[in-house]
Design a protein around this motif. Sequence first.
Motif, PDB file in Angstrom:
ATOM      1  N   ARG A 142       0.814  -1.217   0.000  1.00 26.54           N
ATOM      2  CA  ARG A 142       0.000   0.000   0.000  1.00 26.54           C
ATOM      3  C   ARG A 142       0.848   1.268   0.000  1.00 26.54           C
ATOM      4  O   ARG A 142       0.441   2.311   0.497  1.00 26.54           O
ATOM      5  N   ASP A 145       5.271   5.152   3.460  1.00 28.40           N
ATOM      6  CA  ASP A 145       4.759   6.067   4.479  1.00 28.40           C
ATOM      7  C   ASP A 145       5.216   7.483   4.120  1.00 28.40           C
ATOM      8  O   ASP A 145       6.115   7.671   3.301  1.00 28.40           O
ATOM      9  N   PRO A 146       4.625   8.525   4.709  1.00 24.83           N
ATOM     10  CA  PRO A 146       4.951   9.900   4.319  1.00 24.83           C
ATOM     11  C   PRO A 146       6.437  10.239   4.413  1.00 24.83           C
ATOM     12  O   PRO A 146       6.997  10.850   3.492  1.00 24.83           O
ATOM     13  N   TRP A 172       2.421   8.086  -4.794  1.00 22.35           N
ATOM     14  CA  TRP A 172       2.065   8.090  -3.370  1.00 22.35           C
ATOM     15  C   TRP A 172       0.626   8.571  -3.164  1.00 22.35           C
ATOM     16  O   TRP A 172      -0.087   8.099  -2.272  1.00 22.35           O
ATOM     17  N   LEU A 173       0.184   9.496  -4.013  1.00 21.88           N
ATOM     18  CA  LEU A 173      -1.177  10.022  -3.894  1.00 21.88           C
ATOM     19  C   LEU A 173      -2.244   8.944  -4.107  1.00 21.88           C
ATOM     20  O   LEU A 173      -3.392   9.106  -3.696  1.00 21.88           O
ATOM     21  N   THR A 174      -1.853   7.855  -4.747  1.00 17.36           N
ATOM     22  CA  THR A 174      -2.799   6.763  -4.962  1.00 17.36           C
ATOM     23  C   THR A 174      -3.263   6.169  -3.643  1.00 17.36           C
ATOM     24  O   THR A 174      -4.383   5.680  -3.517  1.00 17.36           O
ATOM     25  N   TRP A 175      -2.363   6.242  -2.628  1.00 23.71           N
ATOM     26  CA  TRP A 175      -2.650   5.578  -1.357  1.00 23.71           C
ATOM     27  C   TRP A 175      -2.908   6.549  -0.206  1.00 23.71           C
ATOM     28  O   TRP A 175      -3.717   6.280   0.662  1.00 23.71           O
ATOM     29  N   GLN A 176      -2.188   7.658  -0.180  1.00 17.51           N
ATOM     30  CA  GLN A 176      -2.290   8.557   0.969  1.00 17.51           C
ATOM     31  C   GLN A 176      -2.362  10.008   0.502  1.00 17.51           C
ATOM     32  O   GLN A 176      -1.762  10.367  -0.520  1.00 17.51           O
ATOM     33  N   ARG A 177      -3.045  10.838   1.331  1.00 16.84           N
ATOM     34  CA  ARG A 177      -3.152  12.258   1.001  1.00 16.84           C
ATOM     35  C   ARG A 177      -3.097  13.074   2.282  1.00 16.84           C
ATOM     36  O   ARG A 177      -4.042  13.781   2.640  1.00 16.84           O
ATOM     37  N   ASP A 178      -1.988  12.972   2.957  1.00 18.90           N
ATOM     38  CA  ASP A 178      -1.777  13.686   4.210  1.00 18.90           C
ATOM     39  C   ASP A 178      -1.396  15.135   3.905  1.00 18.90           C
ATOM     40  O   ASP A 178      -0.419  15.400   3.195  1.00 18.90           O
ATOM     41  N   SER A 181       2.286  16.303   4.625  1.00 17.14           N
ATOM     42  CA  SER A 181       3.246  15.723   3.682  1.00 17.14           C
ATOM     43  C   SER A 181       3.125  16.361   2.310  1.00 17.14           C
ATOM     44  O   SER A 181       4.132  16.613   1.641  1.00 17.14           O
TER      45      SER A 181
END
Length: 266
Positions: A142, A145-146, A172-178, A181
Amino acid sequence: MEGGKKLPDSAVVPLSNLYLQNGQVDQAIAVLETFLTGQPDHIEGRKELGKLYQYAQRPMDYLANLEILHRLDPTIDVLQQLAHLYSFNADITKETKILEEMLRRYPEHASGYRDLARLLMSGGDYGRAVEVLLALKKRIPRGLDPDTMQMIVYALLTLGRKEDALAEARSWLTWQRDNHSLSVVTEMMLQGGSPELAWVWVEELRRLMPDSLEVVLQWGRVAVRTKREAVAWSVLEGYFRKGRLPVVGVALLSELAIGMGHYGMA
């Protein structure tokens, strides 16, 4: 040991522990050291001796014993302890070798990749650091990490591989959108890449996260840096008139108003 009799192997650790329970750490150490003189490759004896060296605060003896354990039984715990000690002693060469070995023996252990990449980057070897981080990426279903994502983007930008850096950030945007970060990456794109690269990045963010005020503000700041004041003005003014612009956004809008001669709005 009395009368010249050799202590049975099975009695060595219990005797050492008995001394330890009575607060006689030096005697406990002596029992194990004597035993290991005759059987230097006894793994359990080495492990117990290492604990006692820690109790006695004998770091150099602890390190020497750990290095022997590394030869006999290179577990992940032994490798991690050695890496930590070499880092503490600023022995970069040995720390690098241990972390490389950790990746070979325990490729599923994520922290080894990150630690090695940080060490390589501190020494200026950004190319190898990217290889290590990409190898880690393949093992994480997945995504990164950031912190790790920021490391790889920074390393790629430092190498001048701007498009690759942008591709990794997009991936990375596919999985997380912090939000934090995303802001860090935007700043890295501006400083280590180029304003135009940052513009491509924030345009993508705005497309993917149209309702995020944090993204709108990042987009606005990059628009100003890339001389797109008129574009930024129309969007930010719209948010302002709807009462949705936070204080920091109002400050940016005021800066734009002055720069564009809209003094009634400043």
